[in-house]
Design a protein around this motif. Structure first.
Motif, mmCIF file in Angstrom:
data_model
loop_
_atom_site.group_PDB
_atom_site.id
_atom_site.type_symbol
_atom_site.label_atom_id
_atom_site.label_comp_id
_atom_site.label_asym_id
_atom_site.label_seq_id
_atom_site.Cartn_x
_atom_site.Cartn_y
_atom_site.Cartn_z
ATOM 1 N N SER A 222 35.124 -12.974 2.163
ATOM 2 C CA SER A 222 36.040 -11.939 2.647
ATOM 3 C C SER A 222 37.499 -12.265 2.354
ATOM 4 N N ASP A 223 37.801 -13.533 1.981
ATOM 5 C CA ASP A 223 39.176 -13.900 1.671
ATOM 6 C C ASP A 223 39.592 -13.483 0.264
ATOM 7 N N ARG B 118 40.722 -11.217 -2.548
ATOM 8 C CA ARG B 118 41.382 -9.918 -2.654
ATOM 9 C C ARG B 118 42.032 -9.783 -4.032
ATOM 10 N N SER C 251 44.277 -12.934 -5.385
ATOM 11 C CA SER C 251 43.953 -14.161 -4.668
ATOM 12 C C SER C 251 43.724 -15.268 -5.694
#
Length: 332
Positions: free
Chosen positions: A39-40, A42, A61
């Motif tokens: 989920s981190d 991006r 990211s």
């Protein structure tokens, strides 16, 4: 003008990495992608298509992108890529020692050679504005392109600053452009990219005469914008700053529908108009707005402003600020 937006936040966590890899492969060429599939992760991208050129802004990211010999054998669209990094750092390896690029440096690669890109090697988010152009579209030899790819260049001065300003302005707001503007914008992208490469090779003379003329015109226009406050900004001083004659300078503007003096006057009035409409500058006296915009004489400024916008500078400010506050102009 075709514009598309992609955000990994719009997808499920499990689909984000594969979708981002596909987007990157569509823009430049097929690549491998290594990143955290959670989920981190991006990424977002906004792409503007200008004929055969693509201009796109992005936020990433930390991740690693690889173009391998296997992928090159499978597919090579022969595309040249340039990125202007605006935040964060990017590690890069292509046929030589590792390099680290920071804000307002220009990083290049092409689809025909293996490379590895480390976005945010210290764990930071990276923002960039990029352009992809077919090699065949650039007016440089294949040997020259091979020599310049991977060359460290800056977006803070010279023609690199011109390219950086154009890319960031274009991607910041595309609303003022229409489909009819696409051919002109594509030409500007290709001219500036070729000029950045030729300048790095110290080979500006290898560019076609028409490309050099268009690039010089852009340099002159940028110089004018940066020196509007100077009351001594004249065709003579502009020509001297660019080591050309005043007659050469005037010829550059023959097909633009305006003169050098006319452009200076228009841009000064536009700068004054923007400052008068800015609530943050509402306490700046009108005569000081005029001086900061390059007008030495208040009476000359007032006449020119009224002629251009149909009212005095003071009345324009009052109406603009009232409109900003939600007032009724008709009853004021």
């Amino acid at each position: 003008m075709i514009e598309t937006v992609f955000r990994t936040e719009d997808l499920s966590v499990t689909d984000r990495v594969d979708a981002w890899r596909e987007k990157l492969s569509q823009i430049h060429a097929p690549v491998d992608l290594a990143c955290r599939p959670d989920s981190d992760f991006r990424a977002q991208q906004r792409v503007v298509q200008l004929g055969g050129a693509l201009v796109w802004s992005s936020a990433w990211s930390p991740q690693t992108i690889r173009r391998t010999p296997r992928l090159i054998r499978h597919s090579d669209p022969e595309v040249v890529h340039l990125s202007l990094i605006t935040r964060g750092a990017v590690g890069f390896r292509v046929g030589g020692p590792d390099a680290l690029y920071g804000p307002y440096e220009l990083r290049t690669n092409d689809s025909s050679r293996p490379f590895e890109i480390l976005m945010g090697p210290q764990g930071e988010v990276v923002d960039a504005v990029s352009v992809d152009v077919p090699r065949a579209r650039l007016p440089l030899s294949s040997d020259d392109l091979d020599r310049v790819i991977g060359h460290r260049m800056t977006g803070q001065e010279g023609v690199g600053a011109l390219l950086a300003a154009f890319l960031t302005t274009l991607t910041d707001d595309t609303r003022s452009y229409t489909a009819a503007d696409v051919p002109r914008l594509e030409t500007i992208v290709v001219d500036l990219l070729a000029a950045v490469f030729a300048n790095a090779l110290d080979a500006m003379d290898c560019l076609p005469a028409e490309s050099r003329r268009r690039t010089l015109t852009l340099r002159v226009q940028a110089f004018i914008r940066n020196h509007l406050h100077d009351p001594d900004l004249t065709p003579a001083t502009i020509a001297a700053a660019h080591h050309i004659s005043t007659s050469h300078l005037h010829r550059l503007f023959q097909d633009s529908g305006t003169t050098v003096a006319g452009l200076i006057r228009h841009l000064r009035l536009e700068r004054a108009r923007e400052q008068l409409a800015d609530p943050a500058r509402s306490d700046v006296p009108v005569h000081l707005v005029a001086v900061r915009s390059g007008f030495e004489h208040h009476a000359v400024f007032t006449r020119a402003f009224r002629s251009a916008y149909g009212m005095s500078p003071r009345d324009y400010r009052r109406c603009a600020l009232l409109h900003e506050a939600g007032g009724d102009l008709a009853t004021d």
